[in-house]
Design an enzyme around this catalytic site. Structure first.
Site, PDB file in Angstrom:
ATOM      1  N   ALA A 135       0.728  -1.267  -0.025  1.00  0.00           N
ATOM      2  CA  ALA A 135      -0.001  -0.090   0.053  1.00  0.00           C
ATOM      3  C   ALA A 135       0.981   1.453   0.123  1.00  0.00           C
ATOM      4  O   ALA A 135       0.652   2.216  -0.782  1.00  0.00           O
ATOM      5  CB  ALA A 135      -1.056   0.075   1.317  1.00  0.00           C
ATOM      6  N   LYS A 186       0.079 -16.773  -1.193  1.00  0.00           N
ATOM      7  CA  LYS A 186       1.132 -16.479  -0.822  1.00  0.00           C
ATOM      8  C   LYS A 186       1.218 -15.937   0.473  1.00  0.00           C
ATOM      9  O   LYS A 186       2.745 -15.758   0.749  1.00  0.00           O
ATOM     10  CB  LYS A 186       1.179 -15.441  -2.110  1.00  0.00           C
ATOM     11  CG  LYS A 186       0.384 -14.275  -2.046  1.00  0.00           C
ATOM     12  CD  LYS A 186       1.057 -12.881  -1.244  1.00  0.00           C
ATOM     13  CE  LYS A 186       0.359 -11.741  -1.510  1.00  0.00           C
ATOM     14  NZ  LYS A 186      -1.372 -11.592  -0.775  1.00  0.00           N
ATOM     15  N   ARG A 238       3.883  -7.580   5.688  1.00  0.00           N
ATOM     16  CA  ARG A 238       3.715  -7.756   6.975  1.00  0.00           C
ATOM     17  C   ARG A 238       3.502  -8.908   7.621  1.00  0.00           C
ATOM     18  O   ARG A 238       4.020  -9.260   8.509  1.00  0.00           O
ATOM     19  CB  ARG A 238       2.189  -6.656   7.263  1.00  0.00           C
ATOM     20  CG  ARG A 238       2.010  -5.455   6.881  1.00  0.00           C
ATOM     21  CD  ARG A 238       0.640  -5.124   6.886  1.00  0.00           C
ATOM     22  NE  ARG A 238      -0.048  -5.785   5.900  1.00  0.00           N
ATOM     23  CZ  ARG A 238      -1.319  -5.440   5.626  1.00  0.00           C
ATOM     24  NH1 ARG A 238      -2.007  -4.578   6.305  1.00  0.00           N
ATOM     25  NH2 ARG A 238      -2.172  -6.130   4.561  1.00  0.00           N
ATOM     26  N   LYS A 265      -4.328  -6.437  10.119  1.00  0.00           N
ATOM     27  CA  LYS A 265      -4.704  -7.951  10.112  1.00  0.00           C
ATOM     28  C   LYS A 265      -3.527  -8.755   9.400  1.00  0.00           C
ATOM     29  O   LYS A 265      -3.437  -8.573   8.058  1.00  0.00           O
ATOM     30  CB  LYS A 265      -5.975  -8.205  10.085  1.00  0.00           C
ATOM     31  CG  LYS A 265      -7.028  -7.743  10.785  1.00  0.00           C
ATOM     32  CD  LYS A 265      -7.121  -8.436  12.056  1.00  0.00           C
ATOM     33  CE  LYS A 265      -7.851  -7.810  13.187  1.00  0.00           C
ATOM     34  NZ  LYS A 265      -7.242  -6.689  13.703  1.00  0.00           N
ATOM     35  N   GLN A 267      -3.074 -11.891   7.149  1.00  0.00           N
ATOM     36  CA  GLN A 267      -3.708 -12.806   6.315  1.00  0.00           C
ATOM     37  C   GLN A 267      -3.042 -14.252   6.485  1.00  0.00           C
ATOM     38  O   GLN A 267      -3.870 -15.281   6.363  1.00  0.00           O
ATOM     39  CB  GLN A 267      -3.995 -12.138   4.802  1.00  0.00           C
ATOM     40  CG  GLN A 267      -4.213 -11.079   4.727  1.00  0.00           C
ATOM     41  CD  GLN A 267      -5.768 -10.617   5.195  1.00  0.00           C
ATOM     42  OE1 GLN A 267      -6.718 -11.464   4.861  1.00  0.00           O
ATOM     43  NE2 GLN A 267      -5.763  -9.810   6.350  1.00  0.00           N
TER      44      GLN A 267
HETATM   45  N1  NAD Z   1      -1.609  -3.334   2.969  1.00  0.00           N
HETATM   46  C1  NAD Z   1      -1.104  -3.541   1.912  1.00  0.00           C
HETATM   47  O1  NAD Z   1      -0.062  -3.374   1.587  1.00  0.00           O
HETATM   48  C2  NAD Z   1      -1.972  -4.755   0.919  1.00  0.00           C
HETATM   49  C3  NAD Z   1      -1.433  -4.908  -0.179  1.00  0.00           C
HETATM   50  C4  NAD Z   1      -2.027  -5.872  -1.078  1.00  0.00           C
HETATM   51  C5  NAD Z   1      -3.243  -6.357  -0.754  1.00  0.00           C
HETATM   52  N2  NAD Z   1      -3.667  -6.261   0.385  1.00  0.00           N
HETATM   53  C6  NAD Z   1      -4.884  -6.834   0.825  1.00  0.00           C
HETATM   54  O2  NAD Z   1      -6.167  -6.092   0.986  1.00  0.00           O
HETATM   55  C7  NAD Z   1      -7.006  -6.359   2.119  1.00  0.00           C
HETATM   56  C8  NAD Z   1      -7.088  -5.416   3.014  1.00  0.00           C
HETATM   57  O3  NAD Z   1      -5.826  -5.134   3.669  1.00  0.00           O
HETATM   58  P1  NAD Z   1      -5.602  -3.923   4.425  1.00  0.00           P
HETATM   59  O4  NAD Z   1      -3.957  -3.638   4.518  1.00  0.00           O
HETATM   60  O5  NAD Z   1      -6.091  -2.828   3.596  1.00  0.00           O
HETATM   61  O6  NAD Z   1      -6.168  -3.872   5.866  1.00  0.00           O
HETATM   62  P2  NAD Z   1      -5.755  -4.450   7.084  1.00  0.00           P
HETATM   63  O7  NAD Z   1      -5.385  -5.984   7.251  1.00  0.00           O
HETATM   64  O8  NAD Z   1      -4.169  -3.926   7.490  1.00  0.00           O
HETATM   65  O9  NAD Z   1      -6.691  -4.022   8.225  1.00  0.00           O
HETATM   66  C9  NAD Z   1      -6.854  -2.499   8.438  1.00  0.00           C
HETATM   67  C10 NAD Z   1      -8.451  -2.469   7.912  1.00  0.00           C
HETATM   68  O10 NAD Z   1      -9.307  -2.943   8.357  1.00  0.00           O
HETATM   69  C11 NAD Z   1     -10.498  -2.415   8.697  1.00  0.00           C
HETATM   70  N3  NAD Z   1     -11.156  -2.701  10.263  1.00  0.00           N
HETATM   71  C12 NAD Z   1     -10.580  -2.651  11.323  1.00  0.00           C
HETATM   72  N4  NAD Z   1     -11.396  -3.198  12.239  1.00  0.00           N
HETATM   73  C13 NAD Z   1     -12.660  -3.465  11.556  1.00  0.00           C
HETATM   74  C14 NAD Z   1     -13.779  -3.932  11.912  1.00  0.00           C
HETATM   75  N5  NAD Z   1     -13.914  -4.394  13.262  1.00  0.00           N
HETATM   76  N6  NAD Z   1     -14.741  -4.203  10.908  1.00  0.00           N
HETATM   77  C15 NAD Z   1     -14.450  -3.912   9.661  1.00  0.00           C
HETATM   78  N7  NAD Z   1     -13.166  -3.384   9.174  1.00  0.00           N
HETATM   79  C16 NAD Z   1     -12.431  -3.100  10.068  1.00  0.00           C
HETATM   80  C17 NAD Z   1      -9.760  -0.787   9.255  1.00  0.00           C
HETATM   81  O11 NAD Z   1     -10.556   0.251   8.920  1.00  0.00           O
HETATM   82  C18 NAD Z   1      -8.734  -0.819   8.006  1.00  0.00           C
HETATM   83  O12 NAD Z   1      -9.037  -0.323   6.786  1.00  0.00           O
HETATM   84  C19 NAD Z   1      -6.253  -7.750   2.702  1.00  0.00           C
HETATM   85  O13 NAD Z   1      -6.994  -8.943   1.816  1.00  0.00           O
HETATM   86  C20 NAD Z   1      -4.915  -7.677   2.245  1.00  0.00           C
HETATM   87  O14 NAD Z   1      -4.214  -8.931   2.112  1.00  0.00           O
HETATM   88  C21 NAD Z   1      -3.029  -5.317   1.360  1.00  0.00           C
HETATM   89  O1  G3P Z   2       1.668  -6.765   4.097  1.00  0.00           O
HETATM   90  P1  G3P Z   2       1.130  -8.312   3.622  1.00  0.00           P
HETATM   91  O2  G3P Z   2       2.067  -9.505   4.170  1.00  0.00           O
HETATM   92  O3  G3P Z   2      -0.478  -8.563   4.051  1.00  0.00           O
HETATM   93  O4  G3P Z   2       1.282  -8.249   1.847  1.00  0.00           O
HETATM   94  C1  G3P Z   2       0.985  -7.416   1.313  1.00  0.00           C
HETATM   95  C2  G3P Z   2       0.463  -7.470  -0.133  1.00  0.00           C
HETATM   96  O5  G3P Z   2      -0.300  -8.729  -0.196  1.00  0.00           O
HETATM   97  C3  G3P Z   2       1.481  -7.676  -1.285  1.00  0.00           C
HETATM   98  O6  G3P Z   2       0.804  -7.477  -2.631  1.00  0.00           O
END
Ligand code: NAD
Ligand code: G3P
Length: 318
Positions: A135, A186, A238, A265, A267
């Site tokens: 992100a 992954k 993470r 969180k 995953q």
């Molecule tokens: N962060 C990254 O770099 C990244 C990159 C690629 C894919 N992803 C994927 O995107 C998805 C979301 O990840 P993320 O990093 O945005 O979120 P996260 O896992 O870091 O969780 C934080 C998010 O959860 C929400 N949250 C917290 N408590 C909650 C509740 N009780 N009910 C509903 N929402 C709540 C928050 O508002 C915040 O937006 C995941 O599947 C992750 O694997 C994340």
């Molecule tokens: O920070 P992670 O480990 O949830 O992984 C980040 C993304 O999934 C990468 O695309």
């Protein structure tokens, strides 16, 4: 595209994608789980300071992205919904808390993916998107690729038009299930990569973890679509970072998630548990020693120092 209203269900990177993107040229509602940060509501901070100070500090959001605390309000006139939430929270979003909602699940009829769960609950056509898209880098407009899995060609073209920017290049493929499965699996491999780093093993072993993890992903999905995301997550994500700390400190994953992720969180461990149930029920655990070792270390108290055994005895080497 300008006529379509878009709602982002929570966000990290996609909020920032609305900047400099003419396709997001009107108000974009972004549902935000309401929290209090330093005595102020998070939605109020976002709408005033244009920054999500809790989950994506240091990155300004475009002013047309409006944080809305009520989910139905945020989504009521949307044509397109982007779900960007940890998979553990999907149950709440679809308001079906009796269902077990996970990255991959063994539902009553076998493997069940989150896209399928949302489709069943909301009756909408689903596509899926996977990185490598850490992100902070997306928000900094550093170059990245993304893959959208979409069975419907017209919808795929629309989503590409919506998401693609100079720094965020989109490939659309039709194998949506495979994209989603790789995106979930992954995360397990990245936990293994973190164990490697925490135990002080070198880059050779980490490369072996990524390769063997990929082999297990292929066996699981019978198709490979997730290599770039696998590598990024094993180096920059993470899951890797927390698993490294787990191996170094001996603290529990739960404790480390709280200490290191500020409400975000992991995953990987949850996906390892869900995949473990599927593999066990199918009687094929022995074909997935890396996935299984990550599960046992995370949930069954197997010492992390034994992680190397799963590599030494991997069926790929027999
Ligand atoms: N962060 C990254 O770099 C990244 C990159 C690629 C894919 N992803 C994927 O995107 C998805 C979301 O990840 P993320 O990093 O945005 O979120 P996260 O896992 O870091 O969780 C934080 C998010 O959860 C929400 N949250 C917290 N408590 C909650 C509740 N009780 N009910 C509903 N929402 C709540 C928050 O508002 C915040 O937006 C995941 O599947 C992750 O694997 C994340
Ligand atoms: O920070 P992670 O480990 O949830 O992984 C980040 C993304 O999934 C990468 O695309």
């Amino acid at each position: 595209m300008t006529a379509a209203e878009i709602c982002i269900i929570s966000y990290l990177q996609f909020g920032t994608n609305a900047r400099n993107n003419s396709k997001f040229d009107s108000t974009v509602n972004m549902w935000v789980f309401e929290e209090t940060v330093n005595g102020r509501k998070l939605t109020e901070i976002i709408n005033t300071d244009h920054e999500n100070v809790k989950y994506l500090p240091g990155h300004k959001l475009p002013e047309n992205v409006v944080a809305v605390p009520d989910l139905l309000d945020a989504a009521k006139s949307a044509d397109i919904l982007l779900f960007v939430i940890p998979h553990q929270k999907v149950a709440k979003i679809t308001r079906q808390s009796h269902l077990k909602q996970i990255g991959v699940d063994e539902g009553p009829d076998g493997l069940k993916l989150i896209a399928e769960v949302i489709h069943e609950k909301l009756g909408i056509k689903m596509s899926v998107l996977m990185g490598a898209n850490i992100a902070n880098e997306v928000a900094d407009e550093k170059f990245c690729e993304t893959t959208i899995g979409c069975r419907d060609q017209a919808q795929g073209a629309l989503l590409k038009e919506l998401m693609q920017m100079h720094h965020f290049r989109v490939t659309v493929v039709q194998e949506a299930d495979v994209v989603e499965i790789c995106g979930a699996l992954k995360n397990i491999v990245a936990v293994g990569a973190g164990f490697c780093d925490g135990l002080g093993f070198g880059d050779n072993m980490k490369a072996a973890v990524i390769k063997l993890g990929l082999m297990e992903m292929i066996s699981f999905a019978r198709f490979c679509g997730g290599v770039a995301d696998l590598i990024t997550t094993c180096y920059g994500g993470r899951n890797r970072k927390v698993a490294e700390a787990f191996a170094k400190t001996g603290k529990s994953l739960e404790e480390l998630e709280k200490e290191m992720l500020n409400g975000q969180k992991l995953q990987g461990p949850a996906t390892a548990a869900e995949v473990h149930t599927i593999l066990k029920n199918k009687g094929v655990l022995d074909r997935f020693p890396l996935f299984n070792a990550v599960y046992e270390i995370c949930y069954e108290g197997r010492p992390v120092t034994e992680f190397i055994h799963c590599l030494q005895n991997h069926p790929e080497h027999q």
